[in-house]
Design an enzyme around this catalytic site. Sequence first.
Site, PDB file in Angstrom:
ATOM      1  N   HIS A  18      -3.078  -4.360   0.295  1.00 27.52           N
ATOM      2  CA  HIS A  18      -2.944  -5.257   1.443  1.00 27.52           C
ATOM      3  C   HIS A  18      -1.519  -5.787   1.590  1.00 27.52           C
ATOM      4  CE1 HIS A  18      -3.628  -8.724  -1.427  1.00 27.52           C
ATOM      5  NE2 HIS A  18      -2.801  -9.313  -0.586  1.00 27.52           N
ATOM      6  N   ASP A  61      -8.227  -2.427  -3.468  1.00 25.00           N
ATOM      7  CA  ASP A  61      -6.966  -3.050  -3.080  1.00 25.00           C
ATOM      8  C   ASP A  61      -5.870  -2.716  -4.089  1.00 25.00           C
ATOM      9  OD1 ASP A  61      -5.140  -4.590  -1.726  1.00 25.00           O
ATOM     10  OD2 ASP A  61      -5.921  -6.511  -2.447  1.00 25.00           O
ATOM     11  N   SER A 149       0.249 -12.222  -4.224  1.00 21.87           N
ATOM     12  CA  SER A 149      -0.495 -10.972  -4.049  1.00 21.87           C
ATOM     13  C   SER A 149       0.282  -9.767  -4.559  1.00 21.87           C
ATOM     14  CB  SER A 149      -0.825 -10.748  -2.572  1.00 21.87           C
ATOM     15  OG  SER A 149      -1.804 -11.637  -2.140  1.00 21.87           O
TER      16      SER A 149
END
Length: 259
Positions: A18, A61, A149
């Site tokens: 992502h 992910d 992230s």
Amino acid sequence: MNCGGALIHPNLFLTAAHCHASFKKQVFVGPVTQYWDANMEIINVERQIPFPAFRELPVDDIMIVQLAWPSTKATVEYNRRAQVPAFGDTVTAVGAGLTTEGGSVSLYVEHVDMPTTNCADLPAWLLREGPDNHVCAGRNGKDACQGDSGGPLLANGVLVGIVSAGIGCGRRPGVYTRVSKYLDWIDDTICQYGSFPLPAGCPPVTPPAASPQNLPDREPEEAAERTPSPAALDTAFPTSNDYEKVPSAAGTSFPTASE
């Protein structure tokens, strides 16, 4: 908001799929700060290689980013044991994201130690593919946050997870992509896109002829004015939405993203 990552081969770093928007042009590799660091390497991005089944976080992910030339920074070992980490083990999330939910961005890469927890305690919508592909970790406000992230989750210095998703920052345990679930894909990608020398398990290939190394044409002063890109262990980073988190890794080399 940036993302992070972990250098697993001199020209490849592992991050969250992502985070694709953060790793389009260049990355900073090395001891990462939000501002210019003389020890950083600025390396162009050659290509992004997301896991083929990825559609939306936190399902599959995971992504590998190929650099245009190899980094000289140290790489991180990635976990090959399915039982690691076990429930209750202490793990370390690394990143340069927000220091508190809705707060300010850290000026330096930071880390937090926390225990792994039971993924089944989290809402089903957050774990749409079930708990086996994830590591869940965090307690008593210890967590990754926005801007972390793609960054590494480490157990005894070994890369076991990738910062993926969560509910705010510090409210509930965070969700990390479990690296050991993707070993075949990671190994195959290194063999296909890695710089020489390749790992011993790769099929034999003929190395390409040597060519002059291309270096970044941007002056450090100009780069310092931009938001850093994900650092690969040394470390890497980009991301952001209500459920994204982002840590980078301390002590080795990690990548972050620049515009």
